[in-house]
Each structure stands twice: as structure tokens, then as C-alpha cells.
Design a protein around this motif. Structure first.
Motif, PDB file in Angstrom:
ATOM      1  N   THR A 206       0.841  -1.195   0.000  1.00 29.69           N
ATOM      2  CA  THR A 206       0.000   0.000   0.000  1.00 29.69           C
ATOM      3  C   THR A 206       0.876   1.244   0.000  1.00 29.69           C
ATOM      4  OG1 THR A 206      -1.938   1.044   1.011  1.00 29.69           O
ATOM      5  CG2 THR A 206      -0.250   0.286   2.515  1.00 29.69           C
ATOM      6  N   GLU A 207       0.243   2.351  -0.290  1.00 26.35           N
ATOM      7  CA  GLU A 207       0.945   3.637  -0.314  1.00 26.35           C
ATOM      8  C   GLU A 207       0.979   4.207   1.100  1.00 26.35           C
ATOM      9  OE1 GLU A 207       1.739   3.946  -3.471  1.00 26.35           O
ATOM     10  OE2 GLU A 207       1.374   5.973  -4.219  1.00 26.35           O
ATOM     11  N   PHE A 208       2.130   4.715   1.512  1.00 27.84           N
ATOM     12  CA  PHE A 208       2.213   5.385   2.819  1.00 27.84           C
ATOM     13  C   PHE A 208       2.589   6.846   2.584  1.00 27.84           C
ATOM     14  CE2 PHE A 208       4.879   6.068   6.863  1.00 27.84           C
ATOM     15  CZ  PHE A 208       3.787   6.556   7.559  1.00 27.84           C
ATOM     16  N   ASN A 209       1.635   7.716   2.847  1.00 30.46           N
ATOM     17  CA  ASN A 209       1.898   9.152   2.770  1.00 30.46           C
ATOM     18  C   ASN A 209       2.160   9.602   4.196  1.00 30.46           C
ATOM     19  OD1 ASN A 209      -0.322   8.414   0.622  1.00 30.46           O
ATOM     20  ND2 ASN A 209       0.830  10.125  -0.186  1.00 30.46           N
ATOM     21  N   PRO A 210       3.414   9.684   4.620  1.00 31.94           N
ATOM     22  CA  PRO A 210       3.695   9.932   6.031  1.00 31.94           C
ATOM     23  C   PRO A 210       3.229  11.314   6.455  1.00 31.94           C
ATOM     24  CG  PRO A 210       5.719   9.478   4.792  1.00 31.94           C
ATOM     25  CD  PRO A 210       4.625   9.650   3.808  1.00 31.94           C
ATOM     26  N   PRO A 211       2.927  11.468   7.754  1.00 32.00           N
ATOM     27  CA  PRO A 211       2.539  12.798   8.230  1.00 32.00           C
ATOM     28  C   PRO A 211       3.728  13.748   8.134  1.00 32.00           C
ATOM     29  CG  PRO A 211       2.876  11.287  10.069  1.00 32.00           C
ATOM     30  CD  PRO A 211       2.994  10.474   8.826  1.00 32.00           C
ATOM     31  N   GLY A 405      -2.379  -1.776  -9.308  1.00 32.11           N
ATOM     32  CA  GLY A 405      -2.876  -0.712  -8.434  1.00 32.11           C
ATOM     33  C   GLY A 405      -4.403  -0.677  -8.404  1.00 32.11           C
ATOM     34  N   VAL A 406      -4.955  -0.760  -7.206  1.00 33.82           N
ATOM     35  CA  VAL A 406      -6.416  -0.681  -7.032  1.00 33.82           C
ATOM     36  C   VAL A 406      -6.688   0.233  -5.840  1.00 33.82           C
ATOM     37  CG1 VAL A 406      -6.927  -2.982  -7.984  1.00 33.82           C
ATOM     38  CG2 VAL A 406      -6.392  -2.738  -5.557  1.00 33.82           C
ATOM     39  N   GLY A 407      -7.950   0.553  -5.631  1.00 34.01           N
ATOM     40  CA  GLY A 407      -8.263   1.373  -4.456  1.00 34.01           C
ATOM     41  C   GLY A 407      -9.737   1.690  -4.392  1.00 34.01           C
ATOM     42  N   PRO A 408     -10.258   1.785  -3.143  1.00 33.42           N
ATOM     43  CA  PRO A 408     -11.673   2.135  -2.980  1.00 33.42           C
ATOM     44  C   PRO A 408     -11.851   3.650  -3.024  1.00 33.42           C
ATOM     45  CG  PRO A 408     -10.688   1.662  -0.836  1.00 33.42           C
ATOM     46  CD  PRO A 408      -9.580   1.558  -1.856  1.00 33.42           C
ATOM     47  N   LEU A 409     -12.750   4.126  -3.867  1.00 31.69           N
ATOM     48  CA  LEU A 409     -13.076   5.554  -3.848  1.00 31.69           C
ATOM     49  C   LEU A 409     -14.349   5.727  -3.033  1.00 31.69           C
ATOM     50  CD1 LEU A 409     -12.276   6.739  -7.495  1.00 31.69           C
ATOM     51  CD2 LEU A 409     -10.774   6.533  -5.519  1.00 31.69           C
ATOM     52  N   ARG A 410     -14.526   6.930  -2.491  1.00 33.61           N
ATOM     53  CA  ARG A 410     -15.642   7.125  -1.545  1.00 33.61           C
ATOM     54  C   ARG A 410     -16.939   7.576  -2.212  1.00 33.61           C
ATOM     55  NH1 ARG A 410     -12.136   9.216   3.573  1.00 33.61           N
ATOM     56  NH2 ARG A 410     -10.666   9.925   2.037  1.00 33.61           N
ATOM     57  N   PHE A 470      -5.822   6.444   0.430  1.00 33.48           N
ATOM     58  CA  PHE A 470      -5.317   7.590   1.186  1.00 33.48           C
ATOM     59  C   PHE A 470      -6.294   7.965   2.306  1.00 33.48           C
ATOM     60  CE2 PHE A 470      -4.578  12.338   1.263  1.00 33.48           C
ATOM     61  CZ  PHE A 470      -3.401  12.246   1.992  1.00 33.48           C
ATOM     62  N   ARG A 471      -5.794   7.969   3.534  1.00 38.85           N
ATOM     63  CA  ARG A 471      -6.587   8.278   4.731  1.00 38.85           C
ATOM     64  C   ARG A 471      -7.855   7.424   4.838  1.00 38.85           C
ATOM     65  NH1 ARG A 471      -5.865  14.669   4.321  1.00 38.85           N
ATOM     66  NH2 ARG A 471      -3.714  14.778   4.999  1.00 38.85           N
ATOM     67  N   GLN A 472      -7.774   6.173   4.445  1.00 42.70           N
ATOM     68  CA  GLN A 472      -8.931   5.264   4.539  1.00 42.70           C
ATOM     69  C   GLN A 472      -8.464   3.932   5.117  1.00 42.70           C
ATOM     70  OE1 GLN A 472     -11.980   5.184   1.296  1.00 42.70           O
ATOM     71  NE2 GLN A 472     -10.266   5.851   0.058  1.00 42.70           N
ATOM     72  N   ARG A 473      -7.906   3.962   6.293  1.00 41.91           N
ATOM     73  CA  ARG A 473      -7.343   2.742   6.840  1.00 41.91           C
ATOM     74  C   ARG A 473      -8.417   1.661   7.043  1.00 41.91           C
ATOM     75  NH1 ARG A 473      -6.575   0.726  11.697  1.00 41.91           N
ATOM     76  NH2 ARG A 473      -4.986  -0.895  11.864  1.00 41.91           N
ATOM     77  N   ASP A 474      -9.604   2.093   7.486  1.00 34.78           N
ATOM     78  CA  ASP A 474     -10.661   1.105   7.712  1.00 34.78           C
ATOM     79  C   ASP A 474     -11.082   0.448   6.400  1.00 34.78           C
ATOM     80  OD1 ASP A 474     -10.557   1.668  10.355  1.00 34.78           O
ATOM     81  OD2 ASP A 474     -12.329   2.959  10.391  1.00 34.78           O
ATOM     82  N   ALA A 475     -11.177   1.278   5.374  1.00 28.36           N
ATOM     83  CA  ALA A 475     -11.548   0.718   4.060  1.00 28.36           C
ATOM     84  C   ALA A 475     -10.457  -0.224   3.562  1.00 28.36           C
ATOM     85  CB  ALA A 475     -11.774   1.851   3.062  1.00 28.36           C
TER      86      ALA A 475
END
Ligand code: SF4
Length: 497
Positions: A206-211, A405-410, A470-475
Motif C-alpha cells: 500500500t501507499e504510505f503518505n507519512p505525516p 494498483g487498485v483502491g476504494p473511492l468514496r 489515502f486516509r482510509q485505513r478502515d476501508a
């Protein structure tokens, strides 16, 4: 017309992009008539032995002045030439690569927009799609497969003709060893990620965009949450051309914790001296996995006034890193006392670039050293299947491990935004319509992502998925769990300090 661009949506019957009007008529003609120009080029080359004595007899500054006075206006008008001094038009379908805003010598980049338009200059057709098209028409269509070395800036504004005649024309292809030298580095895998991928297990990254923080504990805590779900994290390097904490430092922190992250290196922000130095330092700090990226254009980031570097492109960067590893030498030829041991990766954009071009550019990356590939988002499975057929058919899956590359969009709105704003991401209308119809779009986005992973797991030559959430850890957790990918085996790879 060869089939390079026949699957591309918005090109006309002649293979050219709608909107070519914005380019010079002669430049358009040159690509469309690359085969004729190739004959002219070969004729010129045959004449060279006869002209050479005259050029050599002249003092160099005079020869330079006389021939540049002819070469520059002629090639500028015909090709939009920038007088790089190391002309490779015969290997780029008569499309001058110096017109690419990222100055790529091996392209295209992953940001090609819908309709084949440039990421940085949306009004201009991608110079490198033209290059592949022009090459496909030429008698010697294989030259575009040569991995071009980074440009020697000292040749800028000099005459290639004079250099050719005088025998000074530096060889444009990148100098790579034919095969990795087993004596130069030990054969065991570089790290846990390589071991897992190469063992054939379907992996999850997964992608990690660090703080943006100078507090290492916060960084480690956020990364650990992701590493409990995935086999590895890609630490982004100035993603979207925005300023963020550096991938190198974050990866070093994680490596010290016993993790095996993927360090991204973008060619946008540093030149070859800085990158090679950082790469060696990264290896010394325990970083094993390096993903080579060209980098997003400056125009989309938070510092659009910054200077874009693009001294290298992702393919030449891979070659340099491979030579550091396998030959224990820098690009300058100077020896490295203890060679780094890297697992090298590259990116792919299987749905936004015509399959023939994407497979061709992937083959170059693999030859340059890429052993694992992580792709841009895939939402269009139909387009992906076209690419996949060719990718497997041409045997590329035997030489690299391909992570899709895949990912859930909201929401449908975020899908629309991504389609418009993120160059290189292709989202079909059917996806957006499905999200619009959904009672719970968030759940629908997760469903679609899980369905995609299920389809991918059944395909040959697919080694895993790279989930961007991105910022969707639960998803992210839900997607991994529902896909049956949260296994105990993965937990064993996480070695907490
Ligand atoms: S899309 Fe990328 S490769 Fe093509 S011309 Fe633009 S910057 Fe260059």
C-alpha cells in the motif's frame, strides 16, 4: 498502419491525435512520414565518410559554426529540435524527445492524459506517443527499444553532424551489463518483500503518505498500522509534486524498526549526483527496495514555481541503480567499495497508454533492471485485459512481478475529480455511473475494489495488488479482509523492534 495506437480512443484514422493542429505542420509531417525521413537519414549516414575529411580538416570552432548554422534552423523547423547535441531522432520515430516537458530520453511518462495529450502541457499531444507511432512505421522499428542514457549536458547547443563526422558523437544507449554479475552481489533476496514476491505468494502493498512531522514516533506508529495489514508500504517521494517529508528518511526509520519498505525515488527533484549518493546511503541504512519514478509534473503540486530537474528518467535511473548493484560502480565509472543490494521496481500505467506502447516501455524498464512493477490505479478492467493479454503474450510476466494498483473511492464526485485532476488515471463512465446509482457509495467503492482483486487473482502473471487508500485505513482493512489477503503468513513478516 501498425497497431501501436489503433486501440487508442481519440486518434483519427491516420493515427494522429485530434488537436494536432496545435503543433507545427512540419513536425506533424515528420512523424507521419518517419519512414521516408529514415531513408533520408540512412542516405545521409552513407554520405558521411565522404564529408568527414572536409569537416575534420576545418578547425573545430569553424566547423561547428558553419554546420550549426545549417543544422539548427533546418531541424528546428522540421522537428522542433532543441539542439541537444546527441540527436536520437532515428530512434524516436522522428519525434524530438526534447519537446517533452520532462525532457525524457525514454518515454512516455505515466501521466499521459486521456486522448494521448501531455500531462504537463494538456494542449499538446504526448511527444513520446508520437515517437512510438513514428517508430512503428519505420523499417527499423527496434531502435526505440534501446535504453537511452541520460543526456550529457555538455553537448547542448552543439552540432550532432559535426560530432558524428569527427567521431565525437557519444554513444546514446545506456551502458548496461548484459546480465547481473552473480559475483558482484550475493544471490539471496534483498529483503522480506523480495522473498515473499519471488516465492509466488500473492502480495499486498500500500501507499504510505507519512505525516509532515519531525516526530519519528508518529511516523512509525502510522506506518505500523499499515504494515499490520500489508506486506510492505511504498513511502511516497513528494507525491503529486507536493512538499512532504522525504521517502529516504522515513524508509530509514522503518528499516531500523525491522520493516522492509519500498523507497520511492522521483527523478523530478534531484540530479544524478544526488540520487546516486542517496541510493548508496539508503542501502547503508538498510533500505532494500527502490521504486524508480519519473515524477509528476510541477504544475499540479504546491510549488509550481520550483525548478523541475528531470536529469534522469525512470528507465535510465533503473539502469544506474542496477549498475551500482551489479557492477559496483557509479555512472561515472568510479568503483563502489561495497555494492548496494537493491530489489528494483518500476511503475506501469496499463490503461492510459496504448497496450503496445506500455508493453514496449515496460520491456525497457525490465531490461534496465526492474524486477517488480506497481501500477497506477486500474478501474477499467476491459482496457486492463487488453494490456494483460499482450503483457503475458510477450513473455514479460516471466521477467518481472506485476502488482496491480487498485483502491476504494468514496463517492462518484471523488471519481470524477480524480479523472479530471490526476493525469494518467483512467476511470470509465460505467464506474462513475455505478457509484452514482449506489445507495452507499463508500460501500460500493469497496465492493468494486474487492471484485477487481478477485478477478486479478485469477489471472496469470499477476503477483499481487498495490492498494491505494489515502486516509482510509478502515476501508483498506475491509478490502484486504474481504479479499482473503489478511493472512497469518503476512504477520510473520512483520518484525517489530
Ligand atoms: S505526457 Fe509525459 S512523456 Fe508525454 S510529452 Fe508530456 S511529459 Fe513528456
Amino acid at each position: 498502419m501498425p497497431d501501436v495506437l489503433t486501440t487508442y480512443p481519440k486518434r483519427g484514422a491516420d493515427g494522429l491525435v485530434n488537436g494536432e493542429r496545435s503543433r507545427g505542420v512540419l513536425r506533424r509531417w515528420a512523424v507521419a512520414h518517419s519512414r521516408t525521413l529514415e531513408q533520408f537519414y540512412n542516405f545521409f549516414n552513407a554520405l558521411l565518410p565522404y564529408v568527414r575529411p572536409i569537416i575534420v580538416a576545418l578547425p573545430e570552432p569553424l566547423a561547428e559554426k558553419v554546420f550549426r548554422a545549417i543544422e539548427k534552423p533546418a531541424k528546428q523547423a522540421m522537428f522542433g529540435c532543441h539542439m541537444c547535441g546527441t540527436c536520437i531522432l532515428s530512434a524516436t520515430g522522428m519525434s524530438c524527445p526534447m519537446n517533452c516537458p520532462k525532457n525524457l530520453r525514454n518515454g512516455p511518462c505515466g501521466g499521459v492524459r486521456d486522448g494521448g495529450m501531455c500531462e504537463v502541457k494538456p494542449e499538446m499531444p504526448c511527444v513520446w506517443l508520437d515517437a512510438w507511432q513514428g517508430s512503428a512505421q519505420m523499417r527499423d522499428a527496434s531502435k526505440i527499444k534501446i535504453i537511452q542514457a541520460p543526456l550529457d549536458r555538455r553537448t547542448q547547443d552543439r552540432s550532432t553532424w559535426v560530432a558524428l563526422a569527427r567521431g565525437d558523437h557519444s554513444k546514446s544507449g545506456l551502458n548496461l551489463v548484459a546480465e547481473p554479475n552473480p559475483q558482484a552481489h550475493p544471490l539471496p533476496p534483498a529483503g522480506a518483500l523480495e522473498r515473499k514476491i519471488e516465492s509466488g505468494v500473492f502480495v499486498v502493498t500500500t501507499e504510505f503518505n507519512p505525516p509532515d512531522t519531525a516526530n519519528p514516533d508518529k511516523i512509525k506508529a502510522e506506518a505500523t498500522e499499515l504494515l499490520e495489514l500489508c506486506d510492505s508500504v511504498n513511502v511516497t517521494d513528494g507525491a503529486g509534486a507536493n512538499t512532504h517529508i522525504g521517502s529516504f528518511g522515513v524508509c530509514a526509520l522503518l528499516a531500523q524498526q525491522g520493516h522492509d519498505p519500498v523507497m520511492q525515488i522521483s527523478c523530478r527533484d534531484r540530479n544524478r549526483i544526488a540520487i546516486q549518493g542517496d541510493a548508496l546511503a539508503a542501502a547503508a541504512l538498510g533500505i532494500k527496495n527502490v521504486l524508480s519514478l519519473t515524477g509528476d509534473g510541477m504544475q499540479q503540486g504546491d510549488q509550481p514555481g520550483a525548478k523541475p530537474v528531470f536529469d534522469l528518467d525512470c528507465t535510465s535511473l533503473l539502469g544506474m541503480l542496477r549498475n551500482m548493484r551489479d557492477e559496483a560502480r557509479f555512472d561515472s565509472g568510479r568503483k563502489i567499495v561495497d555494492a548496494p543490494r537493491f530489489y528494483l521496481g518500476a511503475t506501469s500505467n496499463p490503461t492510459s497508454v496504448p497496450p503496445a506502447v506500455e508493453v514496449g516501455r515496460l520491456a525497457k524498464k525490465i531490461e534496465a533492471g526492474a524486477r517488480f512493477i506497481q501500477t497506477q490505479y486500474v478501474f477499467d478492467m476491459e482496457a486492463f485485459m487488453e494490456f494483460h493479454k499482450r503483457f503475458v503474450g510477450e513473455g514479460l510476466s516471466e521477467h518481472c512481478r506485476y502488482l496491480v494498483g487498485v483502491g476504494p473511492l468514496r463517492t462518484a464526485k471523488s471519481a470524477r475529480w480524480m479523472r479530471e485532476a490526476v493525469a494518467g488515471v483512467r476511470i470509465p463512465d460505467s464506474y462513475i455511473e455505478r457509484m452514482e446509482r449506489a445507495v452507499d457509495p463508500r460501500a460500493e467503492g469497496i465492493d468494486y475494489c474487492v471484485e477487481t482483486i478477485q478477478r486479478l487473482r485469477e489471472l496469470p502473471g499477476i503477483a499481487g495488488v498495490h492498494i491505494m487508500a489515502f486516509r482510509q485505513r478502515d476501508a483498506l482493512r475491509e478490502v484486504i479482509e474481504r479479499s482473503g489477503l489478511l493472512d497469518r503468513n503476512r504477520q510473520a513478516l512483520i518484525r517489530h523492534s
